[in-house]
Scaffold this active site. Structure first.
Site, short mmCIF file in Angstrom:
data_model
loop_
_atom_site.label_atom_id
_atom_site.label_comp_id
_atom_site.label_asym_id
_atom_site.label_seq_id
_atom_site.Cartn_x
_atom_site.Cartn_y
_atom_site.Cartn_z
N LYS A 143 22.42 -12.35 38.21
CA LYS A 143 22.05 -11.98 39.57
C LYS A 143 21.23 -13.10 40.20
CE LYS A 143 17.78 -9.91 38.26
NZ LYS A 143 16.61 -9.96 39.04
N HIS A 173 20.66 -6.77 32.87
CA HIS A 173 20.13 -6.59 31.51
C HIS A 173 19.57 -5.19 31.27
CE1 HIS A 173 16.13 -7.46 33.19
NE2 HIS A 173 15.63 -6.97 32.08
N LYS A 177 19.71 -2.46 27.60
CA LYS A 177 18.57 -1.85 26.90
C LYS A 177 19.08 -0.64 26.12
CE LYS A 177 15.07 -3.15 30.42
NZ LYS A 177 14.11 -3.98 29.68
N GLU A 211 5.51 -2.33 37.56
CA GLU A 211 5.19 -3.45 36.68
C GLU A 211 3.77 -3.93 36.96
OE1 GLU A 211 8.95 -6.08 35.74
OE2 GLU A 211 8.73 -5.95 37.91
N ASP A 230 15.63 -7.82 44.00
CA ASP A 230 15.36 -8.22 42.62
C ASP A 230 15.57 -7.06 41.64
OD1 ASP A 230 14.44 -9.87 40.51
OD2 ASP A 230 12.39 -9.12 40.73
N HIS A 235 19.07 -3.42 38.94
CA HIS A 235 18.74 -2.56 37.80
C HIS A 235 18.66 -1.07 38.12
CE1 HIS A 235 18.08 -6.45 36.21
NE2 HIS A 235 16.84 -6.60 36.62
N LYS A 321 5.45 -5.05 41.87
CA LYS A 321 4.65 -5.97 41.06
C LYS A 321 3.17 -5.64 41.23
CE LYS A 321 8.20 -8.68 40.04
NZ LYS A 321 8.95 -8.34 38.84
C1 BG6 Z 1 14.21 -9.08 36.14
C2 BG6 Z 1 13.47 -9.28 37.42
O1 BG6 Z 1 15.58 -8.98 36.38
O2 BG6 Z 1 13.75 -7.91 35.49
C3 BG6 Z 1 11.98 -9.35 37.16
O3 BG6 Z 1 13.90 -10.46 38.06
C4 BG6 Z 1 11.53 -8.14 36.38
O4 BG6 Z 1 11.27 -9.45 38.38
C5 BG6 Z 1 12.39 -7.95 35.14
O5 BG6 Z 1 10.17 -8.31 36.01
C6 BG6 Z 1 12.06 -6.67 34.40
O6 BG6 Z 1 12.78 -6.65 33.21
P1 BG6 Z 1 12.19 -6.00 31.91
O7 BG6 Z 1 13.28 -6.06 30.91
O8 BG6 Z 1 10.99 -6.81 31.53
O9 BG6 Z 1 11.82 -4.60 32.32
#
Ligand code: BG6
Length: 467
Positions: A143, A173, A177, A211, A230, A235, A321
């Site tokens: 992405k 990703h 998980k 986060e 993002d 996701h 964030k």
């Molecule tokens: C990424 C984003 O794809 O996923 C990040 O660009 C984000 O901003 C991250 O922090 C979160 O992934 P994970 O696996 O740490 O939850």
């Protein structure tokens, strides 16, 4: 398919993702024998030689491998690493791939991993075409898959001029998980839950991914992206797809994509009134951020899936964030009983509805909260819960990191956990009203749960977090 040796061409080899996830991940999956042989060719703008790239990889593995490093394994892995600076062009890349294929012998597969921004990805694609490395190759894309509908369609059109959809693996990703895949197991491996998985029993759903992280060194990327692009359009919507899809006709790539895409097609385009954009206080003075930046570092929204299963059931999504906690949960709130027979003040309903909560932490966790009787005279009810944690089962020996799992799937040509051009384009279409008329960003203090208006957004319900 059968296990075959792999040549991996890694564009963006010295980038952040490569350092944190891809090189450590490749080290692991090649080391434990998931694939019979592998050679990796790093490509990037940096003028490194092979020794320099091996050094870079060693530092990446030292810093980010989640497992103990065996020196013999490392030596074997380092041996498989080669490097071609981008400036040397298609001819040098072709020569490196031929060397690698020769070393691996007959029947090897080729995987190009494009861990670079979209514009660079398209030039990588052109370079691969020029080098004659298209036929018989698979390609992993990272992405962002565009920034809106128009750019996503344009990107896909350009890609499809060179690679067919079957060759393309768009990585998200979150779908790699373990707990995300466990949603499918939980829903479709049991007869118990699916009958109540609909609007007759479910009041609303929350997908909540706060986060604590800030931008790190990613301000340039983040300024141009923001929390919505993002996290949500990638996701969170993909997770929503797993939660909301109909049972597929088979647990295979095409039927799963088909059902996920049906969910996306049924999504009602977002209403900007149902969206809260936030920005943490201090963001504008971060290095690399515009002093009047309008980029959101937080987003919360309400959306609907207008089909028979979900009509009228709101899905609330939130992520941002520099928030109070790092969590990744999906919480389903069930409808209240139709009639309460408990006396006033018994406590039933006082602590919100019953919930089923999935925790997308590294190993699956789940909990079911419900009312039960508090011991003692009379009838007082309290919120109780049943908890499951994969950690307690001892079954976590073979855990693959999300990226490891997805790279392995792409090597095997398995699209099950990847997204399609059609699905991505539809999600941009659903996003269009918000991208065209974004609500103003509201400030929130770092360490909070976002701007105050998140409570109005979800009322009369409440955010499940913090627990
Ligand atoms: C990424 C984003 O794809 O996923 C990040 O660009 C984000 O901003 C991250 O922090 C979160 O992934 P994970 O696996 O740490 O939850």
């Amino acid at each position: 398919g059968p296990k075959r040796p792999q040549v991996v061409v890694l564009f963006g080899a010295t980038g952040d993702l490569s350092r944190r996830k891809l090189l450590p991940g490749l080290f692991h999956i090649t080391g434990v024998g998931f694939i019979p042989g592998c050679r990796i060719i790093g490509v990037s703008l940096d003028e490194l030689d092979t020794a320099g790239f091996r050094q870079f990889a060693r530092e990446a593995v030292d810093q980010f491998s989640t497992r103990k490093i065996d020196e013999a394994d490392w030596a074997a892995f380092a041996e498989t690493l080669d490097y071609v600076p981008l400036a040397q062009g298609a001819g040098a890349l072709r020569a490196a791939v031929e060397r690698a294929e020769q070393a691996l012998g007959e029947g090897c597969r080729r995987l190009h991993y494009l861990s670079v921004p979209p514009a660079a990805a398209l030039s990588a694609v052109r370079m691969l075409a020029e080098a004659g490395l298209v036929e018989g190759s698979q390609i992993i894309m990272e992405k962002p898959f565009g920034t809106d509908l128009e750019s996503a369609v344009a990107l896909n059109t350009k890609l499809h001029e060179v690679f067919s959809e079957r060759q393309i693996f768009r990585i998200d990703h979150f779908l790699g998980k373990e707990p995300a895949q466990n949603i499918l197991a939980f829903r479709f491996g049991n007869g118990l839950f699916e009958p109540i998985w609909n609007r007759n029993f479910i009041d609303h759903v929350q997908i909540d991914v706060p986060e604590t992280l800030g931008l790190g060194k990613r301000s340039a990327f983040y300024e141009a992206t923001g929390a919505y692009r993002d996290m949500v359009v990638t996701h969170l919507f993909q997770i929503l797809g797993f939660m909301a899809m109909e049972p597929p006709t088979a647990l295979a790539p095409a039927p799963i994509s088909e059902e996920k895409n049906k969910v996306f097609r049924s999504m009602v385009p977002l209403d900007p009134k149902d969206v809260v954009r936030g920005q943490y206080v201090g963001y504008r003075s971060e290095e690399g951020v515009e002093p009047e930046s309008d980029t959101e570092t937080f987003i919360a929204l309400k959306c609907f899936i207008d089909n028979w299963r979900w009509a009228g059931v709101p899905f609330f999504l939130r992520t941002g964030k520099r928030l109070a906690e790092g969590q990744r949960i999906i919480s389903i709130a069930f409808r209240e009983p139709p009639k309460s027979m408990f006396p006033q003040g018994s406590g039933v309903g006082a602590q919100g509805p019953d919930h089923l909560t999935f925790d997308l932490a590294d190993a699956s966790k789940m909990s079911l909260s419900f009312y039960g009787k508090r011991p003692g005279p009379g009838m007082r009810l309290d919120k109780l819960s049943m908890q499951f944690a994969m950690h307690d089962t001892g079954m976590i020996g073979d855990v693959l990191e999300a990226y490891e799992r997805l790279i392995l799937d792409a090597m095997r040509g398995d699209h099950t956990l990847f997204t399609t051009a059609e699905g991505i384009e539809r999600l941009w279409e659903v996003s269009t009203p918000v991208l065209q008329a974004p609500p103003p960003v509201r400030l929130y203090p770092t360490g909070s749960w976002g701007p105050k208006s998140i409570h109005q957004l979800i009322a009369p319900h409440a955010w499940r977090l913090p627990f």
